[in-house]
Design an enzyme around this catalytic site. Structure first.
Site, PDB file in Angstrom:
ATOM      1  N   ASP A 155     -12.688   7.346  -2.488  1.00  0.00           N
ATOM      2  CA  ASP A 155     -11.430   8.040  -2.261  1.00  0.00           C
ATOM      3  C   ASP A 155     -10.753   8.254  -3.631  1.00  0.00           C
ATOM      4  O   ASP A 155     -11.104   9.185  -4.344  1.00  0.00           O
ATOM      5  CB  ASP A 155     -10.612   7.178  -1.292  1.00  0.00           C
ATOM      6  CG  ASP A 155      -9.350   7.834  -0.801  1.00  0.00           C
ATOM      7  OD1 ASP A 155      -9.357   9.052  -0.575  1.00  0.00           O
ATOM      8  OD2 ASP A 155      -8.335   7.129  -0.628  1.00  0.00           O
TER       9      ASP A 155
ATOM     10  N   ARG B  81     -14.927   0.621  13.554  1.00  0.00           N
ATOM     11  CA  ARG B  81     -16.086   0.652  12.660  1.00  0.00           C
ATOM     12  C   ARG B  81     -17.386   0.904  13.414  1.00  0.00           C
ATOM     13  O   ARG B  81     -18.361   1.384  12.853  1.00  0.00           O
ATOM     14  CB  ARG B  81     -16.220  -0.690  11.914  1.00  0.00           C
ATOM     15  CG  ARG B  81     -15.113  -0.956  10.909  1.00  0.00           C
ATOM     16  CD  ARG B  81     -15.498  -2.148  10.049  1.00  0.00           C
ATOM     17  NE  ARG B  81     -14.366  -2.761   9.379  1.00  0.00           N
ATOM     18  CZ  ARG B  81     -13.893  -2.374   8.208  1.00  0.00           C
ATOM     19  NH1 ARG B  81     -14.453  -1.367   7.568  1.00  0.00           N
ATOM     20  NH2 ARG B  81     -12.867  -2.988   7.662  1.00  0.00           N
TER      21      ARG B  81
ATOM     22  N   THR C  89     -11.578   1.511  -6.625  1.00  0.00           N
ATOM     23  CA  THR C  89     -12.407   0.360  -6.248  1.00  0.00           C
ATOM     24  C   THR C  89     -13.718   0.373  -7.033  1.00  0.00           C
ATOM     25  O   THR C  89     -14.108  -0.621  -7.652  1.00  0.00           O
ATOM     26  CB  THR C  89     -12.715   0.382  -4.734  1.00  0.00           C
ATOM     27  OG1 THR C  89     -11.490   0.496  -4.022  1.00  0.00           O
ATOM     28  CG2 THR C  89     -13.467  -0.862  -4.302  1.00  0.00           C
TER      29      THR C  89
HETATM   30  P1  IMP Z   1     -10.686   3.957  -3.342  1.00  0.00           P
HETATM   31  O1  IMP Z   1     -10.582   2.744  -4.198  1.00  0.00           O
HETATM   32  O2  IMP Z   1      -9.367   4.697  -3.262  1.00  0.00           O
HETATM   33  O3  IMP Z   1     -11.811   4.872  -3.706  1.00  0.00           O
HETATM   34  O4  IMP Z   1     -10.852   3.433  -1.870  1.00  0.00           O
HETATM   35  C1  IMP Z   1     -12.017   3.223  -1.239  1.00  0.00           C
HETATM   36  C2  IMP Z   1     -11.775   2.445   0.033  1.00  0.00           C
HETATM   37  O5  IMP Z   1     -10.623   2.953   0.762  1.00  0.00           O
HETATM   38  C3  IMP Z   1     -12.941   2.585   0.954  1.00  0.00           C
HETATM   39  O6  IMP Z   1     -13.916   1.589   0.718  1.00  0.00           O
HETATM   40  C4  IMP Z   1     -12.299   2.474   2.319  1.00  0.00           C
HETATM   41  O7  IMP Z   1     -12.222   1.117   2.718  1.00  0.00           O
HETATM   42  C5  IMP Z   1     -10.889   2.993   2.141  1.00  0.00           C
HETATM   43  N1  IMP Z   1     -10.766   4.403   2.622  1.00  0.00           N
HETATM   44  C6  IMP Z   1     -10.523   5.491   1.881  1.00  0.00           C
HETATM   45  N2  IMP Z   1     -10.469   6.606   2.638  1.00  0.00           N
HETATM   46  C7  IMP Z   1     -10.706   6.203   3.904  1.00  0.00           C
HETATM   47  C8  IMP Z   1     -10.800   6.904   5.182  1.00  0.00           C
HETATM   48  O8  IMP Z   1     -10.665   8.140   5.314  1.00  0.00           O
HETATM   49  N3  IMP Z   1     -11.060   6.128   6.266  1.00  0.00           N
HETATM   50  C9  IMP Z   1     -11.219   4.784   6.196  1.00  0.00           C
HETATM   51  N4  IMP Z   1     -11.154   4.098   5.044  1.00  0.00           N
HETATM   52  C10 IMP Z   1     -10.884   4.799   3.907  1.00  0.00           C
HETATM   53 MG    MG Z   2     -11.174  -0.125   4.616  1.00  0.00          MG
END
Ligand code: IMP
Ligand code: MG
Length: 188
Positions: free
Chosen positions: A112, A174, A116
């Site tokens: 996203d 999930r 992370t």
């Molecule tokens: P990032 O660090 O913003 O890339 O977040 C990644 C994490 O956010 C993923 O491993 C998911 O747990 C959560 N996430 C981001 N977008 C979604 C979504 O559309 N549905 C469910 N979980 C999401």
């Molecule tokens: Mg999550």
């Protein structure tokens, strides 16, 4: 209709990726990973599944990888400041495997903002793997706030919150066998 299905109707909008579409693409990814690591002369691939979102994708994917491999898991959480993630991750569960000199493939459910994986990448790079790559089922590039090299990507999706096939909303949904869009009015 079961009470459970009535409840699902309230949260689930369109189905974005059905079972057949997911299965076909995951098989392709597994074959591509097999080819690439074979070409790189990989002795033993370490697959790092990120708990909990990756498990459904991961369990399908690894059955299409025809290489000697070790399966391990990590769990991380982002530190949050109010509603914003700070971008720093905390390790909740670490690997059981030493990865120095190993070919490591991180498997995630979705990228996203990228925070992370950027952090996790730095943590694992410091352990001196032979190589480190990222495989994600879903990618929302329009949401990216930092640069992350995604090596294997199942599907690029729009900026919509999705559930199912490992992905949760509030720790639920999930186990749905498809990826669907969470209805906007389901969000509190
Ligand atoms: P990032 O660090 O913003 O890339 O977040 C990644 C994490 O956010 C993923 O491993 C998911 O747990 C959560 N996430 C981001 N977008 C979604 C979504 O559309 N549905 C469910 N979980 C999401
Ligand atoms: Mg999550």
């Amino acid at each position: 209709m079961q009470p459970w299905q009535e409840h699902l109707d309230e949260v689930l909008g369109e189905v974005l990726l059905d079972e057949e579409t997911l299965a076909k693409r995951i098989a392709e990814l597994g074959e591509q990973i097999t080819r690439d690591y074979e070409a790189a002369n990989t002795q033993e691939l370490v697959i790092v599944g990120i708990l909990r979102g990756s498990v459904v994708f991961l369990s399908d994917l690894i059955r299409h990888i025809q290489l000697p491999l070790i399966l391990d898991f990590m769990a991380v959480s982002s530190y949050t400041k109010g509603t914003k993630t700070s971008g720093v991750v905390r390790i909740l569960k670490d690997l059981s495997t030493a990865i120095d000199g190993k070919d490591v493939l991180i498997v995630e459910d979705i990228v996203d903002t990228g925070l992370t994986l950027k952090n996790l990448g730095e943590i694992l790079t410091a352990r001196h793997p032979r190589s480190l790559r990222i495989c994600t089922l879903l990618d929302k590039p329009s949401r990216r706030t930092c640069e992350v090299m995604v090596d294997y990507r199942g599907f690029e999706i729009e900026d919509k919150f999705v559930i199912g096939f490992g992905l949760d909303y509030d720790d639920m949904y999930r186990h749905l066998p498809f990826v669907g869009v969470l209805k906007a009015d389901a969000v509190e």
